[in-house]
Design an enzyme around this catalytic site. Structure first.
Site, PDB file in Angstrom:
ATOM      1  N   HIS A 169     -23.765  40.912   9.993  1.00 34.89           N
ATOM      2  CA  HIS A 169     -22.476  40.250  10.227  1.00 34.89           C
ATOM      3  C   HIS A 169     -21.384  40.904   9.381  1.00 34.89           C
ATOM      4  CE1 HIS A 169     -19.605  36.801  10.488  1.00 34.89           C
ATOM      5  NE2 HIS A 169     -19.370  37.136   9.218  1.00 34.89           N
ATOM      6  N   GLU A 170     -21.659  41.134   8.093  1.00 36.97           N
ATOM      7  CA  GLU A 170     -20.668  41.759   7.215  1.00 36.97           C
ATOM      8  C   GLU A 170     -20.350  43.183   7.659  1.00 36.97           C
ATOM      9  OE1 GLU A 170     -19.021  40.158   4.976  1.00 36.97           O
ATOM     10  OE2 GLU A 170     -20.178  38.336   5.302  1.00 36.97           O
TER      11      GLU A 170
ATOM     12  N   HIS B  67     -17.748  43.273  10.287  1.00 40.57           N
ATOM     13  CA  HIS B  67     -16.371  43.301   9.793  1.00 40.57           C
ATOM     14  C   HIS B  67     -15.933  44.734   9.515  1.00 40.57           C
ATOM     15  CE1 HIS B  67     -15.788  39.036   9.589  1.00 40.57           C
ATOM     16  NE2 HIS B  67     -16.773  38.838   8.718  1.00 40.57           N
TER      17      HIS B  67
ATOM     18  N   GLU C 112     -14.549  36.416  12.595  1.00 36.50           N
ATOM     19  CA  GLU C 112     -15.900  35.922  12.320  1.00 36.50           C
ATOM     20  C   GLU C 112     -16.748  35.901  13.587  1.00 36.50           C
ATOM     21  OE1 GLU C 112     -17.258  35.308   9.371  1.00 36.50           O
ATOM     22  OE2 GLU C 112     -15.370  36.003   8.504  1.00 36.50           O
TER      23      GLU C 112
ATOM     24  N   ASP D  57     -20.143  38.025  14.189  1.00 32.33           N
ATOM     25  CA  ASP D  57     -21.376  37.392  14.680  1.00 32.33           C
ATOM     26  C   ASP D  57     -21.891  38.118  15.914  1.00 32.33           C
ATOM     27  OD1 ASP D  57     -21.476  35.493  12.713  1.00 32.33           O
ATOM     28  OD2 ASP D  57     -20.671  33.856  13.932  1.00 32.33           O
TER      29      ASP D  57
END
EC number: 3.4.24.84
Length: 433
Positions: free
Chosen positions: A291-292, A295, A371, A375
């Site tokens: 997930h990070e 980003h 976000e 995801d």
């Protein structure tokens, strides 16, 4: 003319008061809605019935209500303090005191730095009881606080010293640029502050962060190997992989990616699986990091920085138009002088309050979009199941209350609510398969 200026002074003061009380009333209304939602919800949502017990749900509900009550008291103190500042002029009193103790015969930079230090010190003292209560009463009651009194005191001292050094340097540069930059000083001011902010973001992980927390390399083993493999597959330029000793502060857990030129992954030690059932398993940690990395892949950090810099340029441009307007200073008790740092404070804090409120909401909306994208990135890496389990475990470990008033959540939560995230992850996974 004098009567007109006086009228303008009082009009501006009243407008400022209306703005800050309007925001306070809105926040109080949102908190009431969330409080009412938490009080009326006493059943575990069906989506969580197999992973969250009735006891855990009740404890999370009480924790949420306690934080809402605490924030309500703090907001009330803040609005009363702001009203006092506007109507009784303590900032002007502090300026006069700073002028009297100024070691130099003149110099707005020196006086401004002394003034800023006095204001910061007063603010830190006023905030201290709330910090003590939150950490040693509220957080301790629900089993999160791990700080000792000595650790807390030393942490606050370091935080104050570091913040003062940074603020003094930036404030001095700001004053010099404004007073010597000519009619288009705001362009030079924006460029210089932009460079300073990028420098701070660059040196923070290696210079500032270690002053507050202990960072150690993640030990060799299965988890480190899996993380390095994931970074390699995604061509993420990983240079450092650390575990931060967050458990010295609290039991809350997290992980993040940081750095411009040297990319580092930081995992809180509280995120690692423990014998008591807290923390995440390796595949769940990999899902969180996926997930990070989403980003990073979507350049969310860069986009946020660009948005921040555009906002700064607009703010400085507005300030350049307004900073010589006498009632701006008179409204806070400055009748004979117009310190540029005071003018900047008034414009940023009060005049632009409606704009700042709207901007915060829009940035919250943008953050939620980011976000969901992150995801979805993890889902495409076949991490859907592990990510869902990780989110549930994090919510359980951090005692998150999973039921939210929609308006409160839309206004305050930069991350989408748990149930909404799970629903979207499941739907994205279904479409992918």
């Amino acid at each position: 003319m004098k009567e007109m200026i006086t009228l303008d002074e009082y009009s501006l003061r009243n407008i400022i008061m209306i703005l800050i009380w309007a925001e306070y009333s809105w926040e109080a209304y949102l908190s009431y809605r969330q409080c009412r939602k938490a009080i009326s919800t006493d059943k575990v949502p069906d989506e969580l019935s197999t992973v969250m017990s009735k006891e855990e749900f009740e404890k999370a509900r009480l924790y949420s209500l306690a934080k809402l009550a605490f924030q309500s008291v703090k907001d009330t103190q803040s609005i009363l303090l702001s009203s006092y500042v506007i109507y009784f002029g303590p900032l002007a009193v502090a300026w006069n005191y700073a002028t009297n103790i100024n070691p130099l015969s003149d110099g707005e930079v020196t006086i401004s730095c002394i003034w800023l230090f006095l204001i910061s010190l007063a603010s830190a003292i006023l905030d201290l009881p709330f910090a003590i209560y939150y950490i040693f009463v509220l957080e301790k009651k629900f089993g999160f606080n791990n700080q000792t009194a000595g650790f807390f005191i030393w942490d606050k001292i370091k935080e104050f010293i570091v913040s003062q050094i940074i603020m003094m340097i930036i404030s001095s540069i700001v004053i010099i640029v404004i007073k010597n930059g000519g009619p288009y000083f705001f362009v030079w001011l924006w460029a210089i502050v932009c460079v300073i902010s990028l420098i701070l973001l660059t040196i923070y992980p290696s210079v500032i962060a270690p002053l507050f927390d202990k960072y150690t390399p993640l030990p060799e083993g299965e988890l480190r190997t899996q993380i390095e493999k994931l970074a390699s597959e995604l061509k993420f330029p990983l240079t450092e992989l650390y575990v931060v000793e967050g458990s010295k502060r609290s039991k809350h857990s997290n992980a993040y990616i940081y750095g411009f030129f040297k990319k580092r992954i930081v995992i809180f030690d509280t995120l690692l699986a423990k014998d008591d059932g807290t923390g995440c398993k390796n595949d769940e940690i990999l899902a969180i990091l996926s997930h990070e990395l989403g980003h990073w892949s979507y350049n969310h950090i860069t986009k946020n920085i660009i948005a921040m810099q555009l906002n700064l340029f607009l703010v400085f441009a507005v300030f350049s138009v307004m900073f010589k307007y006498p009632p701006l200073y008179q409204a806070l008790g400055f009748y004979n002088i117009q310190p540029v740092l005071v003018g900047l404070f008034v414009v940023l804090t009060y005049v632009l309050k409606p704009y700042n409120t709207l901007l915060n909401f829009l940035m919250t909306c943008l953050s939620r979009r980011f976000e969901f994208q992150a995801d979805d990135f993890a889902v495409k890496l076949k991490k859907a199941d592990a990510l869902e389990r990780a989110l549930l475990q994090l919510n359980k470990d951090n005692m998150g209350f999973p039921v939210n008033d929609k308006l409160f959540s839309a206004w305050h939560h930069s991350h989408p609510p748990l149930l909404e995230r799970i629903t979207v992850i499941r739907e994205s996974s279904r479409k992918l398969n």
